[in-house]
Write a protein that holds these residues in place. Sequence first.
Motif, PDB file in Angstrom:
ATOM      1  N   TYR A   1       0.838  -1.193   0.000  1.00 34.65           N
ATOM      2  CA  TYR A   1       0.000   0.000   0.000  1.00 34.65           C
ATOM      3  C   TYR A   1       0.876   1.247   0.000  1.00 34.65           C
ATOM      4  CZ  TYR A   1      -3.670  -3.189   1.632  1.00 34.65           C
ATOM      5  OH  TYR A   1      -4.564  -4.226   1.756  1.00 34.65           O
ATOM      6  N   CYS A   2       0.463   2.233  -0.779  1.00 36.30           N
ATOM      7  CA  CYS A   2       1.108   3.529  -0.643  1.00 36.30           C
ATOM      8  C   CYS A   2       0.208   4.421   0.203  1.00 36.30           C
ATOM      9  CB  CYS A   2       1.402   4.166  -2.000  1.00 36.30           C
ATOM     10  SG  CYS A   2      -0.023   4.500  -3.043  1.00 36.30           S
ATOM     11  N   ALA A   3       0.839   5.350   0.881  1.00 34.67           N
ATOM     12  CA  ALA A   3       0.125   6.223   1.790  1.00 34.67           C
ATOM     13  C   ALA A   3       0.757   7.607   1.767  1.00 34.67           C
ATOM     14  CB  ALA A   3       0.163   5.650   3.203  1.00 34.67           C
ATOM     15  N   ALA A   4      -0.031   8.584   2.202  1.00 31.11           N
ATOM     16  CA  ALA A   4       0.460   9.958   2.182  1.00 31.11           C
ATOM     17  C   ALA A   4      -0.023  10.717   3.407  1.00 31.11           C
ATOM     18  CB  ALA A   4      -0.021  10.672   0.916  1.00 31.11           C
ATOM     19  N   VAL A   5       0.800  11.634   3.819  1.00 25.79           N
ATOM     20  CA  VAL A   5       0.427  12.538   4.904  1.00 25.79           C
ATOM     21  C   VAL A   5       1.094  13.875   4.641  1.00 25.79           C
ATOM     22  CG1 VAL A   5       2.309  11.733   6.402  1.00 25.79           C
ATOM     23  CG2 VAL A   5       0.333  12.904   7.404  1.00 25.79           C
ATOM     24  N   ARG A   6       0.326  14.923   4.878  1.00 25.34           N
ATOM     25  CA  ARG A   6       0.867  16.257   4.662  1.00 25.34           C
ATOM     26  C   ARG A   6       1.632  16.679   5.902  1.00 25.34           C
ATOM     27  NH1 ARG A   6      -2.684  21.144   2.022  1.00 25.34           N
ATOM     28  NH2 ARG A   6      -0.995  22.660   1.777  1.00 25.34           N
ATOM     29  N   THR A   7       2.850  17.185   5.705  1.00 21.00           N
ATOM     30  CA  THR A   7       3.663  17.576   6.839  1.00 21.00           C
ATOM     31  C   THR A   7       4.123  19.023   6.692  1.00 21.00           C
ATOM     32  OG1 THR A   7       5.703  16.799   5.795  1.00 21.00           O
ATOM     33  CG2 THR A   7       4.512  15.239   7.177  1.00 21.00           C
ATOM     34  N   ILE A   8       4.411  19.623   7.826  1.00 19.54           N
ATOM     35  CA  ILE A   8       4.924  20.996   7.844  1.00 19.54           C
ATOM     36  C   ILE A   8       6.445  20.985   7.862  1.00 19.54           C
ATOM     37  CG2 ILE A   8       4.938  23.176   9.087  1.00 19.54           C
ATOM     38  CD1 ILE A   8       2.257  22.410   7.814  1.00 19.54           C
ATOM     39  N   VAL A   9       6.988  20.111   8.694  1.00 19.78           N
ATOM     40  CA  VAL A   9       8.436  20.023   8.827  1.00 19.78           C
ATOM     41  C   VAL A   9       8.995  19.175   7.685  1.00 19.78           C
ATOM     42  CG1 VAL A   9      10.333  19.265  10.290  1.00 19.78           C
ATOM     43  CG2 VAL A   9       8.268  20.249  11.320  1.00 19.78           C
ATOM     44  N   THR A  10       9.864  19.753   6.902  1.00 16.67           N
ATOM     45  CA  THR A  10      10.374  19.075   5.711  1.00 16.67           C
ATOM     46  C   THR A  10      11.040  17.747   6.022  1.00 16.67           C
ATOM     47  OG1 THR A  10      10.706  21.197   4.627  1.00 16.67           O
ATOM     48  CG2 THR A  10      11.901  19.310   3.728  1.00 16.67           C
ATOM     49  N   ALA A  11      11.802  17.668   7.101  1.00 13.93           N
ATOM     50  CA  ALA A  11      12.572  16.465   7.397  1.00 13.93           C
ATOM     51  C   ALA A  11      11.762  15.386   8.089  1.00 13.93           C
ATOM     52  CB  ALA A  11      13.779  16.826   8.256  1.00 13.93           C
ATOM     53  N   ASN A  12      10.522  15.667   8.446  1.00 13.83           N
ATOM     54  CA  ASN A  12       9.714  14.700   9.182  1.00 13.83           C
ATOM     55  C   ASN A  12       9.281  13.562   8.268  1.00 13.83           C
ATOM     56  OD1 ASN A  12       8.216  13.562  11.247  1.00 13.83           O
ATOM     57  ND2 ASN A  12       6.380  14.710  10.715  1.00 13.83           N
TER      58      ASN A  12
END
Length: 126
Positions: free
Chosen positions: A94-105
């Motif tokens: 499965y591929c998954a995605a999450v939007r993040t604020i911190v680039t390195a997270n």
Amino acid sequence: VQLQASGGGLVQAGDSLRLSCESSGRTFSQYVLGWFRQAPGKEREFVAAVSRGVGRTVYSDSVKGRFTISRDNYKNTAYLQMNRLKPEDTAVYYCAAVRTIVTANVPTHVSEYDYWGQGTQVTVSS
């Protein structure tokens, strides 16, 4: 964000496969993209992830050195190149995605991801 995973199949041990995860979102570059897998009777487990921005990558110990995750923000697509496949790699991926604020997270837990593709079967015969 809608994700569409593809590229799975039946291969022999030692072979390679490349999975693709195409996104319909216009802000693809702002998301961490991850790959997880789930074998029959087992929990879904982390495989690899790539951060937004400079593309920091993280891998599980079981695939490190054999799998490579990458992303093409112009094509809104993430990839998982799988080399030297083993029978124990057999699973639905499965591929998954999450939007993040911190680039390195780079999250590595199932619960940290908000969007999921439908999964693609990878079967490795011995």
